[in-house]
Write an enzyme that holds these catalytic residues in place. Structure first.
Site, PDB file in Angstrom:
ATOM      1  N   ASP A 126       0.838  -1.206   0.000  1.00 56.34           N
ATOM      2  CA  ASP A 126       0.000   0.000   0.000  1.00 56.34           C
ATOM      3  C   ASP A 126       0.870   1.252   0.000  1.00 56.34           C
ATOM      4  OD1 ASP A 126      -2.316  -1.477   0.147  1.00 56.34           O
ATOM      5  OD2 ASP A 126      -2.594  -1.235   2.305  1.00 56.34           O
ATOM      6  N   LYS A 156      -5.791  -7.750   0.822  1.00 59.63           N
ATOM      7  CA  LYS A 156      -6.790  -8.477   1.631  1.00 59.63           C
ATOM      8  C   LYS A 156      -6.186  -9.718   2.286  1.00 59.63           C
ATOM      9  CE  LYS A 156     -10.646  -6.239   1.086  1.00 59.63           C
ATOM     10  NZ  LYS A 156     -11.277  -5.792   2.311  1.00 59.63           N
ATOM     11  N   GLY A 157      -5.478 -10.533   1.500  1.00 56.40           N
ATOM     12  CA  GLY A 157      -4.902 -11.776   2.037  1.00 56.40           C
ATOM     13  C   GLY A 157      -3.851 -11.504   3.085  1.00 56.40           C
ATOM     14  N   GLU A 211     -11.331 -12.112  -4.980  1.00 52.25           N
ATOM     15  CA  GLU A 211     -10.358 -11.459  -5.869  1.00 52.25           C
ATOM     16  C   GLU A 211      -9.879 -12.398  -6.974  1.00 52.25           C
ATOM     17  OE1 GLU A 211      -8.021  -8.366  -3.083  1.00 52.25           O
ATOM     18  OE2 GLU A 211      -8.001 -10.415  -2.338  1.00 52.25           O
ATOM     19  N   GLY A 234     -20.508  -0.734   9.540  1.00 54.46           N
ATOM     20  CA  GLY A 234     -19.630   0.373   9.927  1.00 54.46           C
ATOM     21  C   GLY A 234     -19.769   0.687  11.405  1.00 54.46           C
ATOM     22  N   GLY A 268     -22.042  -1.268  13.870  1.00 56.26           N
ATOM     23  CA  GLY A 268     -21.722  -2.610  14.358  1.00 56.26           C
ATOM     24  C   GLY A 268     -21.945  -3.718  13.345  1.00 56.26           C
ATOM     25  N   ASP A 303      -8.857   6.086  10.493  1.00 57.79           N
ATOM     26  CA  ASP A 303      -8.527   5.427   9.223  1.00 57.79           C
ATOM     27  C   ASP A 303      -9.159   4.036   9.223  1.00 57.79           C
ATOM     28  OD1 ASP A 303      -7.445   4.431   6.897  1.00 57.79           O
ATOM     29  OD2 ASP A 303      -5.364   4.447   7.573  1.00 57.79           O
ATOM     30  N   ALA A 359      -7.993  -1.099   7.152  1.00 56.26           N
ATOM     31  CA  ALA A 359      -7.960  -2.568   7.288  1.00 56.26           C
ATOM     32  C   ALA A 359      -8.980  -3.103   8.288  1.00 56.26           C
ATOM     33  CB  ALA A 359      -6.558  -3.028   7.677  1.00 56.26           C
ATOM     34  N   ALA A 360     -10.018  -2.303   8.570  1.00 55.19           N
ATOM     35  CA  ALA A 360     -10.979  -2.696   9.608  1.00 55.19           C
ATOM     36  C   ALA A 360     -11.707  -3.997   9.267  1.00 55.19           C
ATOM     37  CB  ALA A 360     -11.990  -1.575   9.833  1.00 55.19           C
ATOM     38  N   GLY A 361     -12.197  -4.115   8.044  1.00 57.05           N
ATOM     39  CA  GLY A 361     -12.911  -5.329   7.623  1.00 57.05           C
ATOM     40  C   GLY A 361     -12.010  -6.551   7.646  1.00 57.05           C
ATOM     41  N   ASP A 362     -10.758  -6.356   7.222  1.00 57.17           N
ATOM     42  CA  ASP A 362      -9.789  -7.465   7.222  1.00 57.17           C
ATOM     43  C   ASP A 362      -9.452  -7.893   8.646  1.00 57.17           C
ATOM     44  OD1 ASP A 362      -9.671  -7.326   4.450  1.00 57.17           O
ATOM     45  OD2 ASP A 362      -7.990  -5.928   4.455  1.00 57.17           O
ATOM     46  N   ARG A 368      -6.214   3.814  14.375  1.00 55.34           N
ATOM     47  CA  ARG A 368      -4.797   3.940  14.003  1.00 55.34           C
ATOM     48  C   ARG A 368      -4.670   4.124  12.492  1.00 55.34           C
ATOM     49  NH1 ARG A 368      -2.996  -1.524  17.265  1.00 55.34           N
ATOM     50  NH2 ARG A 368      -3.263  -0.698  19.370  1.00 55.34           N
TER      51      ARG A 368
END
Length: 308
Positions: free
Chosen positions: A20, A48-49, A148, A232, A235, A256, A259-262, A295
């Site tokens: 990134d 993602k991985g 993906e 989001g 919850g 930021d 990477a929250a979903g990951d 973070r």
């Protein structure tokens, strides 16, 4: 879910491994506009991985990653970083003919992001790579996948995992329309779309809890045992044994969301590999994601088990 008499299942992550390049700005530039920013840019491991494997490993999971990686500068940095995080990279195939995947991430001061991604070497993953990668996959192990890869490759992988009595956890993020993949949804045990991905899969626009519940029912009818939708800040809603549960969002100051979903799905996979029940796994994953959004960055924002 099938529980085997083993204390800990292995987690096989099949998703992109990407570097990134992220930059924060006050507001996103308009077409043709150049915006100057007081913030420094950052180069950090993502994909993602890579992110999901990192989250699962930091929470104490037994994680290996499937895929291809370049041997250019970024590729070597990505490999070293995964090893530092305790991820088994012995199933990664080195491909010298391709460039590393890269994502250009813009983040505004509200914490929203816009991302352009070139998957590059990640797109070369083949059936042979999957066969090699799943050699020691055993009953009760987990495949943590994204959308993906192409449909044919995913179908092949899912069938192989099901033959071995494995658990499939899917993050339905894709660079194509999600409905392309509807034919393989019946093999999925747990799916975790966000509102937009859930709408793509179910056709239901999610503005409130009622609509989220309808979308969960549609996903369940597709054959997905435990559908989960992330809302989001509001919850998580999920379905278990025909009942809908809402795990409230934890109020935090999000800076930021990269990477929250990951973080959520990697943590969830780890907790299920430890044979936790779904309710407890969702609670812990929700906490991990709440720490992550406070973070900057992708992987460096992902918490360790000791922080939960």
């Amino acid at each position: 879910l099938m529980v085997v008499n083993k204390t800990f299942g292995k987690i096989f992550c099949m998703g992109s491994i990407i570097m990134d390049v992220s930059i924060k700005c006050k507001e996103f530039p308009l077409v043709g506009e150049t915006v100057y920013t007081p913030y420094f840019y950052e180069i950090s491991p993502g994909g993602k991985g890579g992110n999901q494997a990192t989250a699962a490993a930091r929470m104490g999971g037994n994680v290996r990653i499937l895929g291809r990686i370049s041997d250019d500068t970024y590729g070597n940095e990505l490999k070293i970083n995964m090893q530092k995080n305790g991820i088994d990279i012995s199933k990664l195939r080195i491909d010298s003919n391709e460039k590393s995947g890269v994502a250009f991430v813009w983040i505004n001061e509200a914490g929203d992001n816009r991302i352009i991604c070139s998957p590059a070497v990640n797109k070369k993953l083949s059936i042979e790579d999957i066969d090699n990668g799943l050699v020691d996959f055993e009953a009760g192990d987990i495949l943590l996948a994204t959308l993906e890869s192409d449909l044919e490759l995913l179908k092949y992988t899912f069938e192989k995992v099901k033959e071995k009595s494995g658990i499939i956890i899917l993050d339905p993020s894709a660079d194509k329309k999600n409905e392309t993949y509807l034919s393989i949804m019946g093999m999925v045990d747990i799916i975790k779309p966000n509102e937009i991905e859930a709408e793509m899969l179910t056709g239901i626009t999610i503005n409130d809890e009622d609509e989220a519940k309808k979308a969960l029912e549609v996903l369940n009818k597709m054959g997905i045992k435990y559908p989960i939708i992330s809302l989001g800040a509001k919850g998580i809603v999920y379905m278990k044994n025909n009942k809908v549960f809402h795990e409230q969002g934890i109020p935090v100051n999000a800076i930021d969301t990269t990477a929250a979903g990951d973080t959520f799905i990697g943590t969830l996979a780890c907790e299920i590999s430890k044979r936790k029940n779904l309710d407890d796994a969702v609670k812990i994953a929700n906490k991990a994601a709440a720490i992550c959004v406070q973070r900057m960055g992708a992987q460096k924002a992902i918490p360790y088990a000791t922080e939960i």
